[in-house]
Design a protein around this motif. Structure first.
Motif, mmCIF file in Angstrom:
data_model
loop_
_atom_site.group_PDB
_atom_site.id
_atom_site.type_symbol
_atom_site.label_atom_id
_atom_site.label_comp_id
_atom_site.label_asym_id
_atom_site.label_seq_id
_atom_site.Cartn_x
_atom_site.Cartn_y
_atom_site.Cartn_z
ATOM 1 N N TYR A 56 45.502 37.106 48.862
ATOM 2 C CA TYR A 56 45.518 38.724 49.070
ATOM 3 C C TYR A 56 46.745 39.075 49.718
ATOM 4 C CZ TYR A 56 44.863 43.056 51.725
ATOM 5 O OH TYR A 56 44.879 44.122 52.193
ATOM 6 N N SER A 57 47.409 38.367 50.265
ATOM 7 C CA SER A 57 48.850 38.752 51.021
ATOM 8 C C SER A 57 49.678 38.877 49.994
ATOM 9 C CB SER A 57 49.069 37.644 52.062
ATOM 10 O OG SER A 57 49.189 36.429 51.345
ATOM 11 N N THR A 58 49.647 38.156 49.013
ATOM 12 C CA THR A 58 50.558 38.287 47.514
ATOM 13 C C THR A 58 50.285 39.336 46.943
ATOM 14 O OG1 THR A 58 50.744 35.929 47.783
ATOM 15 C CG2 THR A 58 51.752 36.905 45.876
ATOM 16 N N VAL A 59 48.671 39.469 46.512
ATOM 17 C CA VAL A 59 48.634 40.571 45.378
ATOM 18 C C VAL A 59 47.483 41.512 46.142
ATOM 19 C CG1 VAL A 59 47.361 40.727 43.420
ATOM 20 C CG2 VAL A 59 48.889 38.976 43.423
ATOM 21 N N SER A 60 47.951 42.719 45.787
ATOM 22 C CA SER A 60 46.987 43.931 46.264
ATOM 23 C C SER A 60 45.762 44.194 45.429
ATOM 24 C CB SER A 60 47.756 45.398 46.311
ATOM 25 O OG SER A 60 48.078 45.712 45.049
ATOM 26 N N LEU A 61 45.059 44.976 46.085
ATOM 27 C CA LEU A 61 43.682 45.143 45.439
ATOM 28 C C LEU A 61 43.902 45.811 43.820
ATOM 29 C CD1 LEU A 61 40.644 45.529 45.254
ATOM 30 C CD2 LEU A 61 40.623 47.443 46.392
ATOM 31 N N ALA A 62 44.795 46.651 43.773
ATOM 32 C CA ALA A 62 45.313 47.328 42.484
ATOM 33 C C ALA A 62 45.896 46.171 41.472
ATOM 34 C CB ALA A 62 46.150 48.437 42.523
ATOM 35 N N GLU A 63 46.468 45.265 42.150
ATOM 36 C CA GLU A 63 47.056 44.238 41.094
ATOM 37 C C GLU A 63 46.111 43.314 40.836
ATOM 38 O OE1 GLU A 63 51.827 44.146 42.966
ATOM 39 O OE2 GLU A 63 50.152 43.191 44.009
ATOM 40 N N ALA A 64 45.187 42.748 41.687
ATOM 41 C CA ALA A 64 44.201 41.933 41.224
ATOM 42 C C ALA A 64 43.270 42.619 40.253
ATOM 43 C CB ALA A 64 43.269 41.864 42.502
ATOM 44 N N ARG A 65 43.018 44.118 40.169
ATOM 45 C CA ARG A 65 42.229 44.640 39.135
ATOM 46 C C ARG A 65 42.956 44.652 37.778
ATOM 47 N NH1 ARG A 65 40.245 49.700 43.074
ATOM 48 N NH2 ARG A 65 38.371 48.520 43.769
ATOM 49 N N THR A 66 44.203 44.868 37.914
ATOM 50 C CA THR A 66 45.058 44.730 36.650
ATOM 51 C C THR A 66 45.060 43.212 36.119
ATOM 52 O OG1 THR A 66 46.654 46.296 37.604
ATOM 53 C CG2 THR A 66 47.451 45.017 35.783
ATOM 54 N N SER A 67 45.182 42.276 36.995
ATOM 55 C CA SER A 67 44.914 40.947 36.430
ATOM 56 C C SER A 67 43.643 40.659 35.703
ATOM 57 C CB SER A 67 45.223 39.839 37.737
ATOM 58 O OG SER A 67 46.542 40.032 38.116
ATOM 59 N N LEU A 68 42.640 41.270 36.376
ATOM 60 C CA LEU A 68 41.260 41.091 35.841
ATOM 61 C C LEU A 68 41.283 41.767 34.481
ATOM 62 C CD1 LEU A 68 38.301 40.358 36.189
ATOM 63 C CD2 LEU A 68 37.804 42.792 36.871
ATOM 64 N N LEU A 69 41.675 43.241 34.262
ATOM 65 C CA LEU A 69 41.841 43.434 32.900
ATOM 66 C C LEU A 69 42.513 42.553 31.887
ATOM 67 C CD1 LEU A 69 42.677 47.277 33.952
ATOM 68 C CD2 LEU A 69 40.416 46.229 33.035
ATOM 69 N N GLU A 70 43.736 41.947 32.316
ATOM 70 C CA GLU A 70 44.470 41.241 31.256
ATOM 71 C C GLU A 70 43.549 39.789 31.055
ATOM 72 O OE1 GLU A 70 47.740 40.232 33.850
ATOM 73 O OE2 GLU A 70 48.692 42.259 33.588
ATOM 74 N N MET A 71 42.786 39.283 32.324
ATOM 75 C CA MET A 71 42.074 38.075 31.858
ATOM 76 C C MET A 71 40.893 38.708 30.856
ATOM 77 S SD MET A 71 39.267 36.372 34.454
ATOM 78 C CE MET A 71 38.085 37.487 34.150
ATOM 79 N N LYS A 72 40.240 39.883 30.883
ATOM 80 C CA LYS A 72 39.168 40.131 29.864
ATOM 81 C C LYS A 72 39.670 40.586 28.612
ATOM 82 C CE LYS A 72 35.917 41.495 33.248
ATOM 83 N NZ LYS A 72 34.660 41.327 33.112
ATOM 84 N N SER A 73 41.136 40.938 28.522
ATOM 85 C CA SER A 73 41.575 41.086 27.292
ATOM 86 C C SER A 73 41.872 39.684 26.506
ATOM 87 C CB SER A 73 42.836 41.587 27.269
ATOM 88 O OG SER A 73 43.988 41.101 27.886
ATOM 89 N N LEU A 74 42.293 38.621 27.310
ATOM 90 C CA LEU A 74 42.478 37.438 27.024
ATOM 91 C C LEU A 74 40.871 36.696 26.279
ATOM 92 C CD1 LEU A 74 44.680 35.490 29.351
ATOM 93 C CD2 LEU A 74 45.014 36.187 26.802
ATOM 94 N N LEU A 75 39.808 36.922 26.873
ATOM 95 C CA LEU A 75 38.429 36.880 26.733
ATOM 96 C C LEU A 75 37.894 37.366 25.217
ATOM 97 C CD1 LEU A 75 36.603 36.738 29.993
ATOM 98 C CD2 LEU A 75 36.994 34.647 28.745
ATOM 99 N N ALA A 76 38.398 38.752 25.316
ATOM 100 C CA ALA A 76 38.024 39.514 23.947
ATOM 101 C C ALA A 76 38.803 38.833 22.790
ATOM 102 C CB ALA A 76 38.463 40.906 24.102
ATOM 103 N N SER A 77 40.078 38.367 22.927
ATOM 104 C CA SER A 77 40.707 37.651 21.862
ATOM 105 C C SER A 77 40.176 36.172 21.645
ATOM 106 C CB SER A 77 42.264 37.453 22.371
ATOM 107 O OG SER A 77 42.801 38.905 22.580
ATOM 108 N N GLY A 78 39.225 35.658 22.376
ATOM 109 C CA GLY A 78 38.789 34.444 22.135
ATOM 110 C C GLY A 78 39.619 33.349 22.812
ATOM 111 N N ILE A 79 40.345 33.649 23.942
ATOM 112 C CA ILE A 79 41.148 32.815 24.568
ATOM 113 C C ILE A 79 40.583 32.304 25.949
ATOM 114 C CG2 ILE A 79 43.512 32.303 25.609
ATOM 115 C CD1 ILE A 79 44.628 34.262 23.429
#
Length: 87
Positions: A56-79
């Motif tokens: 948490y000290s390195t990444v804010s809540l907004a950045e964590a949510r952005t990382s979640l969206l990136e992770m979900k786009s990888l999942l949608a691509s089958g990765i």
């Protein structure tokens, strides 16, 4: 219920690790020593997995949510995001 920066900042440690959910798989894991980690739960190939984003000290809540969206786009691509992170 979605988290706010105030709730995350004021999260107190307890005797056991505690998960505070933001929704859609994202949560803050608070360890007994007070460290806070952003993690996301997901399924890939029928298996439950946990993707650790960073502290948490390195990444804010907004950045964590952005990382979640990136992770979900990888999942949608089958990765698998965990495998992608290891590479």
């Amino acid at each position: 219920m979605r988290l706010t920066d105030i709730v995350v900042k004021n999260a107190k440690p307890s005797e056991k690790p505690t998960k505070i959910s933001d929704g859609k798989g994202l949560y803050l894991l608070v360890h007994p020593n007070g460290s806070k980690y952003w993690q996301a739960a997901y399924r890939f190939d029928g298996k439950q997995k946990v993707f650790s984003i960073i502290t948490y000290s390195t990444v804010s809540l907004a950045e964590a949510r952005t990382s979640l969206l990136e992770m979900k786009s990888l999942l949608a691509s089958g990765i698998d995001p965990l495998q992608q992170k290891r590479l």
